[in-house]
Each structure stands twice: as structure tokens, then as C-alpha cells.
Design an enzyme around this catalytic site. Sequence first.
Site, mmCIF file in Angstrom:
data_model
loop_
_atom_site.group_PDB
_atom_site.id
_atom_site.type_symbol
_atom_site.label_atom_id
_atom_site.label_comp_id
_atom_site.label_asym_id
_atom_site.label_seq_id
_atom_site.Cartn_x
_atom_site.Cartn_y
_atom_site.Cartn_z
ATOM 1 C CE1 TYR A 1 -6.146 3.867 10.831
ATOM 2 C CE2 TYR A 1 -5.541 4.038 8.517
ATOM 3 C CZ TYR A 1 -5.362 3.473 9.767
ATOM 4 O OH TYR A 1 -4.394 2.513 9.962
ATOM 5 C CG HIS B 1 -2.135 -0.843 1.069
ATOM 6 N ND1 HIS B 1 -3.296 -0.607 1.758
ATOM 7 C CD2 HIS B 1 -2.385 -1.912 0.273
ATOM 8 C CE1 HIS B 1 -4.209 -1.509 1.411
ATOM 9 N NE2 HIS B 1 -3.668 -2.304 0.510
ATOM 10 C CE LYS C 1 3.544 3.304 13.543
ATOM 11 N NZ LYS C 1 4.043 3.000 12.215
ATOM 12 C CE1 TYR D 1 -1.462 3.982 9.267
ATOM 13 C CE2 TYR D 1 -0.304 2.980 7.411
ATOM 14 C CZ TYR D 1 -1.394 3.021 8.273
ATOM 15 O OH TYR D 1 -2.407 2.096 8.150
ATOM 16 N N PRO E 1 -4.647 0.265 18.447
ATOM 17 C CG PRO E 1 -6.563 -0.928 17.867
ATOM 18 C CD PRO E 1 -5.874 -0.298 19.038
#
Length: 391
Positions: A201, A72, A297, A385, A293
Amino acid sequence: MRTQVAIIGAGPAGLLLGQLLYKAGVETVIIEQRSADYVLGRIRAGVLEQVTVDLLEQAGADARMNEEGLPHDGIELLFKGQRQRIDLYGLTGGKRVMVYGQTEVTRDLMDVRAAEGLTTIYEASNVQPIDFDTDHPKVRYEKDGQLHEIECDFIAGCDGFHGICRASAPKDKIKTFEKVYPFGWLGLLSDTPPVSHELIYANTERGFALCSQRSSTRSRYYLQVPLTDKVEDWSDEAFWEELKKRLDPEARANLVTGPSLEKSIAPLRSFVTEPMRFGRMFLAGDAAHIVPPTGAKGLNLAASDVGYLSQAFTEFYRDDSQDGIDRYSEQCLRRVWKAERFSWWMTSMLHNFPGEGEFNTKVQEAELDYIVHSEAGATSLAENYVGLPLV
């Protein structure tokens, strides 16, 4: 029995450590209180940082991930009814994440360990790390009604948040830090195509939602729910209907629903143990820290711990150097706290907090607006990220 490193816990952290040490010529035995099927039955995260991908390659457990995993290059933030993309690849000089389920990572590591004929003891009861404050630590356990003892040079505690290793650390030498969040995540796994090719998100007035995936045909979705909710309160139909209400019109139209393969509610917490070394016992992964979550990580932090620990043990046996061992806790915690900060920040920005009111909502929207319209803001999110490099 005698080995160089006794690893307690056969989750991905323990298995990865065992395989990395095997590749370095270091002997290990893994002791696990559960069955192999139970370990494989745990449904966990599925977003791998480049550091984790590299370590799996180093361990020789990357073949299926490279074939079936989904690279991704970005994520999407949904707020005020619209989606905005964060270009992870472009903002980080070509770094990306790999979507590949933790269950599959665990299975691959189990397979390569079994192929090498390495020792893993499943269904061991009353596991106890002992004498780790001396030069001759041991692991004692029961199996099939008999008491067993493994002599070793070091003990690696990879047995999770509820494991025996952290619980065995001297109370006067351990300090913990914790933040408990006032909501949980209701997760649903289904054999349906993902609603989008990248993760979404969502910050909405109804609460947070996450659209994730495990493959091109298997999806994982999450809803923010009160801590008082129970899985039995949520039928599949109720889950899908609530998810639709938290999505934008395009995602809502693209959503394919189906029966759940697994459904569960997980509370959210931030937790850190200091230090991560007690004599000749070392904590790694969830035994030492937990993150919400939201930042993806948890598994990646466990892998980075194992990366540091495997290098430290390798240097000890190959170079007769204790430098890596002495620096293990400090190195890990520096990275851990950065991941804790990022996960807390993502959680704070994307969830509804009971009692915070409209002011908090407006601040969240302003933060999200800044991130998507500022290269500096977007880069900061992207760098964290995809994961910071091991140093």
C-alpha cells in the site's frame, strides 16, 4: 414454485448463503438477472479474512482455495520512499488473510451448488420481491417470456448496490448514509508475477498505489486517478510508467510488466443502509453497504452478513427460534460500521485529497510513522485488517 428461502442475486453472497443453508437442511432457490458467465466476468477483490475462509470451508467450497490460495502473514506500507512491514500474524496471535480472487470464490460456489443439483435461475428479468411485509412473501420474475412466482418464507436480498431489493424497501422505513470520495481507482489485471510476495500500500506525492495479486502468476495493480479520467485515457504503457513512479527502487526493479487482461476505473464511496431487515426481506452484502476497497472489506462484509443470516434461518427452522432473525440487522450493522470506519481511515491515510495541501500530507506521514513504530498502532491496523470475529 415453493421454497423456504428465496435468494435474489447469484454473486458470492447469494451463492454462499445458499450453500450454507443447504448444509443446514434449508431449501433455497437463487434468482439472478444476469447470466452465469456475466457473474463470473466481474473482476473484484481477492483478500479473504479468516471468517470468510471458515465460512467457505463450512459451505464445502474450500478445496481449490486451500490448494491455490496464497496465505499472507503481513502487508507493507510504502511512504516517504520506504517500505515498512506490518506483521499481521505476529500482532494478532496467528491470524492471517488469504489471497484468492472473488471470481474464483464465485466459481467454486457455483460448482458445488451445481454438483448438488440445487436450483439457480439465471437471466431472470423484472425480478420483484413482493408481500415481504406479510407472512407469505413471494418473488416474481419473467423468464423466456413467461411470468413466474416463487412462494417462500423469507427473501434474502443479495443483489448488490443497484439491485431491486433495497429499492423495494419502504421509503419511510429506510435510512442511508453515504460519503463519496473525490478520486477513483484505475485497476489493471495482468498475467505477470507479483512485484512482492505481500501486498504493498503506497502513499506518494503522485497519489495512492496498491500492488496486489491473484496468484503467483497473476497480478492486480491499482492507481489513484481523478474522477474525470477514463479508461481510454490510459494505455498499458502509461499505466506501468505511472506505477513505477509510485514505487520504491526495489519494487520498481522487480516489477514485471505485460499486456492487461482487464482494465477499469472504480469510484470510491462509503455507503450504509439501516436497517438491513424489512419484514421478511433481509439485505446482505453490497445491497446494504459499500466500502472503499482500501481496507479489503467488501467481500468479507458480505460473507459475515451471510454468516449471521444463515445462522438465523437455521435456528428458525431447527429450533423454532426467531432470536437470530430479530437480531440480524443489529448484529450486522455493528460489524459493518467498524469496517466502514477502518476502510475510511485507510483511505484517508493513504490517498491524496485534492485541495487538502501540505498539512494533510504531513499528518498522513505522521500517522503512518506512528503505526509502523508503535506496537499498539500496528496491532490496531492488523486486528482490523485480518477481520474481527463474528459474535
